[in-house]
Design an enzyme around this catalytic site. Structure first.
Site, PDB file in Angstrom:
ATOM      1  N   GLY A   1      72.896  64.094   5.489  1.00 46.81           N
ATOM      2  CA  GLY A   1      74.490  64.055   5.444  1.00 46.81           C
ATOM      3  C   GLY A   1      74.907  63.068   5.235  1.00 46.81           C
TER       4      GLY A   1
ATOM      5  CB  ALA B   1      80.698  62.805  14.903  1.00 41.31           C
TER       6      ALA B   1
ATOM      7  CB  THR C   1      84.465  53.498  10.359  1.00 36.81           C
ATOM      8  OG1 THR C   1      84.461  53.241   9.022  1.00 36.81           O
ATOM      9  CG2 THR C   1      84.596  54.729  11.285  1.00 36.81           C
ATOM     10  CG  ASP C   2      85.832  53.736   4.993  1.00 32.96           C
ATOM     11  OD1 ASP C   2      85.066  54.383   5.867  1.00 32.96           O
ATOM     12  OD2 ASP C   2      86.259  53.819   4.000  1.00 32.96           O
ATOM     13  CD  GLU C   3      80.870  55.492   7.494  1.00 33.94           C
ATOM     14  OE1 GLU C   3      79.965  55.831   8.158  1.00 33.94           O
ATOM     15  OE2 GLU C   3      80.524  54.455   7.349  1.00 33.94           O
TER      16      GLU C   3
ATOM     17  NE  ARG D   1      79.306  54.291   2.266  1.00 28.84           N
ATOM     18  CZ  ARG D   1      78.979  55.672   1.851  1.00 28.84           C
ATOM     19  NH1 ARG D   1      79.371  56.187   1.237  1.00 28.84           N
ATOM     20  NH2 ARG D   1      77.963  56.143   2.349  1.00 28.84           N
TER      21      ARG D   1
ATOM     22  CE  LYS E   1      84.897  53.259  15.489  1.00 34.08           C
ATOM     23  NZ  LYS E   1      84.793  51.546  16.230  1.00 34.08           N
TER      24      LYS E   1
ATOM     25  CE1 TYR F   1      80.315  53.697  13.792  1.00 40.50           C
ATOM     26  CE2 TYR F   1      80.622  54.538  11.531  1.00 40.50           C
ATOM     27  CZ  TYR F   1      81.158  53.622  12.772  1.00 40.50           C
ATOM     28  OH  TYR F   1      81.912  52.234  12.302  1.00 40.50           O
TER      29      TYR F   1
HETATM   30  P1  NAD Z   1      78.768  45.096  15.215  1.00 36.84           P
HETATM   31  O1  NAD Z   1      77.318  46.428  15.259  1.00 36.84           O
HETATM   32  O2  NAD Z   1      78.305  44.323  14.747  1.00 36.84           O
HETATM   33  O3  NAD Z   1      78.937  44.373  16.294  1.00 36.84           O
HETATM   34  C1  NAD Z   1      79.454  45.559  17.569  1.00 36.84           C
HETATM   35  C2  NAD Z   1      79.638  45.155  19.274  1.00 36.84           C
HETATM   36  O4  NAD Z   1      80.038  45.663  20.002  1.00 36.84           O
HETATM   37  C3  NAD Z   1      78.294  44.125  19.843  1.00 36.84           C
HETATM   38  O5  NAD Z   1      78.080  43.247  19.313  1.00 36.84           O
HETATM   39  C4  NAD Z   1      77.599  45.630  20.385  1.00 36.84           C
HETATM   40  O6  NAD Z   1      76.863  44.477  21.158  1.00 36.84           O
HETATM   41  C5  NAD Z   1      79.134  45.318  20.853  1.00 36.84           C
HETATM   42  N1  NAD Z   1      79.108  46.877  22.010  1.00 36.84           N
HETATM   43  C6  NAD Z   1      79.038  48.280  21.493  1.00 36.84           C
HETATM   44  N2  NAD Z   1      78.402  49.453  22.490  1.00 36.84           N
HETATM   45  C7  NAD Z   1      79.266  47.882  23.137  1.00 36.84           C
HETATM   46  C8  NAD Z   1      79.385  48.905  24.952  1.00 36.84           C
HETATM   47  N3  NAD Z   1      79.028  49.825  25.681  1.00 36.84           N
HETATM   48  N4  NAD Z   1      80.093  47.591  25.675  1.00 36.84           N
HETATM   49  C9  NAD Z   1      80.459  46.713  25.192  1.00 36.84           C
HETATM   50  N5  NAD Z   1      79.907  46.114  24.032  1.00 36.84           N
HETATM   51  C10 NAD Z   1      78.728  47.698  23.444  1.00 36.84           C
HETATM   52  O7  NAD Z   1      79.966  45.616  14.939  1.00 36.84           O
HETATM   53  P2  NAD Z   1      80.168  45.520  13.409  1.00 36.84           P
HETATM   54  O8  NAD Z   1      80.579  45.980  12.342  1.00 36.84           O
HETATM   55  O9  NAD Z   1      81.066  44.175  13.880  1.00 36.84           O
HETATM   56  O10 NAD Z   1      81.833  46.628  13.660  1.00 36.84           O
HETATM   57  C11 NAD Z   1      82.769  46.723  14.586  1.00 36.84           C
HETATM   58  C12 NAD Z   1      83.712  47.416  14.955  1.00 36.84           C
HETATM   59  O11 NAD Z   1      84.645  47.757  13.565  1.00 36.84           O
HETATM   60  C13 NAD Z   1      83.044  49.136  15.049  1.00 36.84           C
HETATM   61  O12 NAD Z   1      83.702  49.618  16.177  1.00 36.84           O
HETATM   62  C14 NAD Z   1      82.917  49.534  14.098  1.00 36.84           C
HETATM   63  O13 NAD Z   1      82.624  51.042  13.986  1.00 36.84           O
HETATM   64  C15 NAD Z   1      84.488  49.258  13.280  1.00 36.84           C
HETATM   65  N6  NAD Z   1      83.773  49.714  11.921  1.00 36.84           N
HETATM   66  C16 NAD Z   1      83.094  48.430  11.135  1.00 36.84           C
HETATM   67  C17 NAD Z   1      82.940  49.001   9.862  1.00 36.84           C
HETATM   68  C18 NAD Z   1      82.012  48.097   9.025  1.00 36.84           C
HETATM   69  O14 NAD Z   1      81.922  48.125   7.678  1.00 36.84           O
HETATM   70  N7  NAD Z   1      80.811  47.252   9.537  1.00 36.84           N
HETATM   71  C19 NAD Z   1      84.251  49.141   9.504  1.00 36.84           C
HETATM   72  C20 NAD Z   1      85.376  49.174   9.523  1.00 36.84           C
HETATM   73  C21 NAD Z   1      85.363  49.644  11.551  1.00 36.84           C
HETATM   74  O1  TDX Z   2      68.746  49.978   2.617  1.00 33.66           O
HETATM   75  C1  TDX Z   2      69.992  50.570   2.478  1.00 33.66           C
HETATM   76  N1  TDX Z   2      70.117  51.468   1.778  1.00 33.66           N
HETATM   77  C2  TDX Z   2      71.050  52.066   1.312  1.00 33.66           C
HETATM   78  O2  TDX Z   2      71.189  52.762  -0.471  1.00 33.66           O
HETATM   79  C3  TDX Z   2      70.863  50.956   3.534  1.00 33.66           C
HETATM   80  C4  TDX Z   2      70.508  49.873   4.873  1.00 33.66           C
HETATM   81  C5  TDX Z   2      71.893  51.633   2.988  1.00 33.66           C
HETATM   82  N2  TDX Z   2      72.275  52.518   1.826  1.00 33.66           N
HETATM   83  C6  TDX Z   2      73.431  53.032   0.935  1.00 33.66           C
HETATM   84  C7  TDX Z   2      73.673  54.166   2.598  1.00 33.66           C
HETATM   85  C8  TDX Z   2      75.257  53.722   1.903  1.00 33.66           C
HETATM   86  O3  TDX Z   2      75.588  54.748   0.877  1.00 33.66           O
HETATM   87  O4  TDX Z   2      74.433  52.213   1.518  1.00 33.66           O
HETATM   88  C9  TDX Z   2      75.421  51.883   1.639  1.00 33.66           C
HETATM   89  C10 TDX Z   2      76.593  51.858   2.863  1.00 33.66           C
HETATM   90  O5  TDX Z   2      75.427  51.922   3.523  1.00 33.66           O
HETATM   91  P1  TDX Z   2      75.648  51.201   5.264  1.00 33.66           P
HETATM   92  O6  TDX Z   2      75.407  49.874   5.141  1.00 33.66           O
HETATM   93  O7  TDX Z   2      74.343  51.464   6.564  1.00 33.66           O
HETATM   94  O8  TDX Z   2      76.608  51.500   5.464  1.00 33.66           O
HETATM   95  P2  TDX Z   2      77.995  52.917   6.004  1.00 33.66           P
HETATM   96  O9  TDX Z   2      77.055  53.628   6.452  1.00 33.66           O
HETATM   97  O10 TDX Z   2      78.184  52.920   4.908  1.00 33.66           O
HETATM   98  O11 TDX Z   2      78.755  52.364   7.169  1.00 33.66           O
HETATM   99  C11 TDX Z   2      78.945  50.822   7.072  1.00 33.66           C
HETATM  100  O12 TDX Z   2      81.231  51.509   6.608  1.00 33.66           O
HETATM  101  C12 TDX Z   2      81.261  51.967   7.670  1.00 33.66           C
HETATM  102  C13 TDX Z   2      79.001  50.061   8.228  1.00 33.66           C
HETATM  103  O13 TDX Z   2      77.761  50.460   9.360  1.00 33.66           O
HETATM  104  C14 TDX Z   2      80.068  50.965   9.280  1.00 33.66           C
HETATM  105  O14 TDX Z   2      79.572  50.245  10.303  1.00 33.66           O
HETATM  106  C15 TDX Z   2      82.122  51.153   8.584  1.00 33.66           C
HETATM  107  O15 TDX Z   2      81.979  52.044   9.991  1.00 33.66           O
END
Ligand code: NAD
Ligand code: TDX
Length: 361
Positions: free
Chosen positions: A296, A166, A139-141, A228, A168, A164
């Site tokens: 944070g 940290a 992730t970019d985080e 974002r 990653k 989270y």
């Molecule tokens: P998600 O939470 O929808 O899915 C994650 C999956 O991983 C789940 O099905 C969960 O059961 C599985 N998992 C978690 N811990 C596990 C473990 N210990 N053993 C086996 N399986 C496990 O998440 P997502 O949004 O699909 O994200 C997928 C990946 O992409 C993550 O690594 C996340 O850090 C990365 N990512 C997500 C975003 C985003 O915006 N969602 C952006 C950039 C990177």
């Molecule tokens: O109810 C809300 N209200 C709100 O203002 C929620 C859930 C979030 N927010 C804000 C927090 C963030 O600035 O919106 C922004 C996006 O929040 P999230 O959807 O929780 O995403 P973010 O914290 O940016 O992280 C996401 O992007 C990077 C994914 O959850 C991560 O898995 C990924 O790595």
């Protein structure tokens, strides 16, 4: 865009394939190739396999990566040519309330996977060994928080700030170390915020849609000015398949759709889309409610995707506005799925991430 897999790839292990992005990867691999897909997932609260359905080339391995032995056995069973590692606990707010599982899944889990994959890779015959890749999806985080100007790139220093991010960042460092120390052929990608169908409804975009539809207050953290860089999930999958199949070993690629928006803008756009689609006594935007900020809370993320564009020819195919409208329509057509996911997970939509003062695991 359709990404062709080289003939050397016959068996792919996707971790986290029961989640949002991993599920999109699995569907693409099943639909656009003839390979065997092994889906390693612990099937946690955010998991669902409805979107994949029954498929003879899909093999679910229900394994928790924090279990080293089970992980090693799964790798032996899958015997992969390519590993795409997406499994992770992924929600920042949950990481504030309970950081322990982020360390066990994301850090220890990645360590266990790397050890198992390394042993597998070392035993492969020369031809398969030289074509092998371990693709770590991050992730970019991990780069921390930007102010008004600048963008993250592959050379930005790591500066994670939430449990989270940290966890990653730690997993990224492990992957890089296994490459430098043991020679494991790895590729890393760091992507910005994804959105689209099948995302567990605790992330911003589905939260807003569901709260608005229910006529409940839409929680906007802090002043709503946090930024974002949004990317439609299918564009991320394009980038992942390119990086996994054509990325250079040892190299990382930043992925982002130049889709910067403040949270307030995103929330207002969703409300405007809902106004066009659903009758309500007042505009949906009247439900927007400023709430206590996330502890944070990173101010701004933005990605410079020049490297993956220049070196691998990646380009996002979807505009933010068009993909957001599609996503809103998808959630409106899947309200029952959302209700079922919430119910199954034991979380019913209440605010998460405010327990920074408590000491929970
Ligand atoms: P998600 O939470 O929808 O899915 C994650 C999956 O991983 C789940 O099905 C969960 O059961 C599985 N998992 C978690 N811990 C596990 C473990 N210990 N053993 C086996 N399986 C496990 O998440 P997502 O949004 O699909 O994200 C997928 C990946 O992409 C993550 O690594 C996340 O850090 C990365 N990512 C997500 C975003 C985003 O915006 N969602 C952006 C950039 C990177
Ligand atoms: O109810 C809300 N209200 C709100 O203002 C929620 C859930 C979030 N927010 C804000 C927090 C963030 O600035 O919106 C922004 C996006 O929040 P999230 O959807 O929780 O995403 P973010 O914290 O940016 O992280 C996401 O992007 C990077 C994914 O959850 C991560 O898995 C990924 O790595």
């Amino acid at each position: 865009m359709s990404v062709l897999l080289p003939g050397s790839i016959q068996r792919v292990l996707v971790t986290g394939g029961a989640g949002f992005i991993g599920g999109a990867v699995v569907r693409r691999l099943l639909n656009e190739s003839q390979i065997q897909v092994f889906n390693l997932d612990k099937c946690g609260y955010a998991s669902d396999l409805t979107s994949i359905g029954e498929h003879e080339r899909h093999h679910l391995l229900r394994v928790d990566l924090s279990d080293a032995e089970a992980t090693a056995a799964a790798i032996r069973q899958a015997d992969p040519d390519l590993v795409m590692h997406l499994a992770a606990e992924s929600h920042v707010d949950r990481s504030i309330d309970g950081p322990g599982v982020f360390v066990s899944s994301n850090v220890l889990g990645t360590f266990n996977l790397l050890q198992a994959v390394r042993s597998h890779w070392e035993q492969l015959p020369t031809e398969r060994q030289s074509a092998f890749r371990f693709h770590h999806i991050s992730t970019d985080e991990v780069f921390g928080s930007l102010e008004e100007h600048g963008r993250f790139s592959e050379t930005t220093a790591y500066d994670p700030r939430s449990p989270y991010s940290a966890s990653k960042a730690a997993s990224d460092h492990l992957v890089s170390a296994w490459h430098h120390t043991y020679g494991l052929p790895v590729v890393l990608t760091n992507c910005s915020n994804n959105f689209g169908p099948w995302q567990f409804p605790e992330k911003l975009i589905p939260v807003v849609i569901l709260k608005a539809v229910a006529g409940e207050p839409i929680p906007l953290y802090g002043d709503g000015g946090n930024v974002r860089d949004w990317l439609y999930v299918e564009d991320h999958v394009d980038a992942l398949l390119l990086a996994a199949t054509r990325g250079e070993s040892g190299r990382s690629y930043c992925v982002g759709g130049s889709g910067e928006r403040t949270n307030k803008q995103v929330v207002e756009s969703i409300c405007a889309l809902l106004d066009q689609r659903r009758q309500s006594s007042a505009p949906h935007a009247a439900l927007i409610t400023p709430v206590t900020d996330r502890p944070g809370h990173d101010r701004r993320y933005a990605i410079d995707p020049s490297r993956i564009q220049a070196e691998l020819g990646w380009q996002p195919q979807h505009s933010f506005d068009q993909a957001l409208a599609q996503t809103v329509d998808w959630y409106l057509a899947h309200l029952e799925w959302c209700a079922e996911m919430r119910q199954r997970s034991g979380w019913s939509g209440e605010r998460q991430g405010l327990k920074a003062g408590h000491h929970s695991q």
